[in-house]
Design a protein around this motif. Structure first.
Motif, PDB file in Angstrom:
ATOM      1  N   HIS A 169       0.655  -1.234  -0.009  1.00 53.10           N
ATOM      2  CA  HIS A 169       0.114  -0.089   0.076  1.00 53.10           C
ATOM      3  C   HIS A 169       0.837   1.225   0.044  1.00 53.10           C
ATOM      4  CE1 HIS A 169      -3.380  -2.701   0.691  1.00 53.10           C
ATOM      5  NE2 HIS A 169      -2.916  -3.043   1.806  1.00 53.10           N
ATOM      6  N   ALA A 170       2.029   1.265  -0.747  1.00 55.01           N
ATOM      7  CA  ALA A 170       2.994   2.112  -0.958  1.00 55.01           C
ATOM      8  C   ALA A 170       2.874   3.243  -2.183  1.00 55.01           C
ATOM      9  CB  ALA A 170       4.343   1.679  -0.604  1.00 55.01           C
ATOM     10  N   ARG A 171       3.403   4.276  -2.127  1.00 61.09           N
ATOM     11  CA  ARG A 171       3.555   5.051  -3.337  1.00 61.09           C
ATOM     12  C   ARG A 171       4.762   4.237  -4.291  1.00 61.09           C
ATOM     13  NH1 ARG A 171       6.986   9.932  -4.280  1.00 61.09           N
ATOM     14  NH2 ARG A 171       8.163   9.553  -2.777  1.00 61.09           N
ATOM     15  N   LEU A 172       4.658   4.360  -5.489  1.00 63.85           N
ATOM     16  CA  LEU A 172       5.720   3.974  -6.387  1.00 63.85           C
ATOM     17  C   LEU A 172       6.443   5.169  -7.007  1.00 63.85           C
ATOM     18  CD1 LEU A 172       7.269   1.854  -7.831  1.00 63.85           C
ATOM     19  CD2 LEU A 172       5.440   1.764  -9.704  1.00 63.85           C
ATOM     20  N   HIS A 173       7.697   5.499  -7.027  1.00 66.75           N
ATOM     21  CA  HIS A 173       8.322   6.444  -7.355  1.00 66.75           C
ATOM     22  C   HIS A 173       9.340   6.117  -8.513  1.00 66.75           C
ATOM     23  CE1 HIS A 173       9.841  10.458  -7.536  1.00 66.75           C
ATOM     24  NE2 HIS A 173      11.284  10.040  -7.135  1.00 66.75           N
TER      25      HIS A 173
END
Length: 285
Positions: A169-173
């Motif tokens: 449930h993380a941001r993808l950078h």
């Protein structure tokens, strides 16, 4: 489809951290966990006892971190690198500590981990730091960083990074680093050309991310296109990342991304876990 994560175990502290990371990863992604210890081809009784104890302790730690995950163990004998590469063929991912002892004698970034990462059949995750963010479910930065340049290897890295970001449930950078061509310092007339190159490179990098956003509307995907060496750009981004993902080779800004250059640099200088991803043979066909 692979249903398990493999971890190399030898009783060292880095290997224990790798077990914790892999157990949490297996739990998040609904996979089984396979722990292997690679010993000498001819195991003496004392060596066999050490292998069994290392695996037993590792299995206990894995179950404590990820209750409910199916954990299996096996002692293997032979060449460490060859056996781990063989294990990677049927695994979703192979997880290693950055250095080890016993069966992984001399294992440090630049030896076994680099050799395995360069030849494994799929993702290899190298866990370097004690208490790596997210290893046992602890709150981290909430960001997965991936290097992307549009090559086959970086597309495989993107696929793995997307799966990791979704499970966490993380941001993808997305980092698309590139470097300017070398111009003479006296070529003032090239200033307009340099500006055009900058705009074109940034636009092309942004465009490569668009299909990933469209295909994964449930993820928050951010991107940057720094004019910098890829290792430096990924090191900067890694300061607030729980995981950095790179392809084993690349092109363009990541043209030198073979292990020993960008991959080598990232594994040596990035302190959070690093995943090096090679496309599987069926994906290359």
């Amino acid at each position: 489809m692979s249903t398990h994560v493999v971890v190399g175990v030898d009783g060292s502290v880095p290997a224990t951290e790798a077990v914790e990371w892999a157990a949490a990863d297996a739990r998040r992604r609904g996979l089984d966990l396979r722990l292997v210890h690679v010993g000498p081809q001819w195991l003496h009784e004392g060596d066999a006892g050490h292998c069994a104890r290392a695996l037993e302790e590792a299995a206990g730690r894995a179950r404590a971190v990820a209750d409910g995950v199916k954990v299996t163990t096996e002692v293997l004998s032979g060449n460490v690198v060859e056996e781990l590469i063989r294990e990677s063929a049927a695994a979703d991912a192979l997880v290693l500590g950055s250095r080890g002892l016993g069966g992984f004698a001399g294992m440090m970034v630049g030896s076994v981990s680099l050799a395995v990462a360069g030849h494994a059949a799929g993702p290899v995750v190298v866990v370097r730091t004690a208490g790596a963010a997210g290893a046992a479910g602890a709150s981290g930065h909430g960001t997965v960083v991936v290097g992307h340049d549009g090559s086959d290897d970086s597309r495989a890295a993107m696929e793995y990074a997307v799966e990791q970001a979704r499970a966490r449930h993380a941001r993808l950078h997305v980092v698309s680093a590139w470097q300017l061509p070398v111009f003479s310092p006296y070529a003032v007339a090239y200033s307009g050309l340099v500006e055009d190159v900058v705009r074109e490179e940034q636009a092309a990098a942004r465009e490569r991310v668009t299909p990933w956003r469209q295909a994964n509307p449930d993820l928050v995907i951010t991107d940057e296109q720094p004019c910098a060496h890829p290792v430096s750009a990924l090191m900067d981004a890694a300061a607030t990342a729980d995981l950095v993902v790179v392809g084993s080779r690349g092109r363009g800004g990541f043209a030198s991304a073979v292990l020993g250059s960008v991959g080598h640099g990232v594994l040596h200088h990035v302190t959070c876990p690093v995943a090096v991803v090679r496309p599987r043979q069926e994906d290359r066909a």
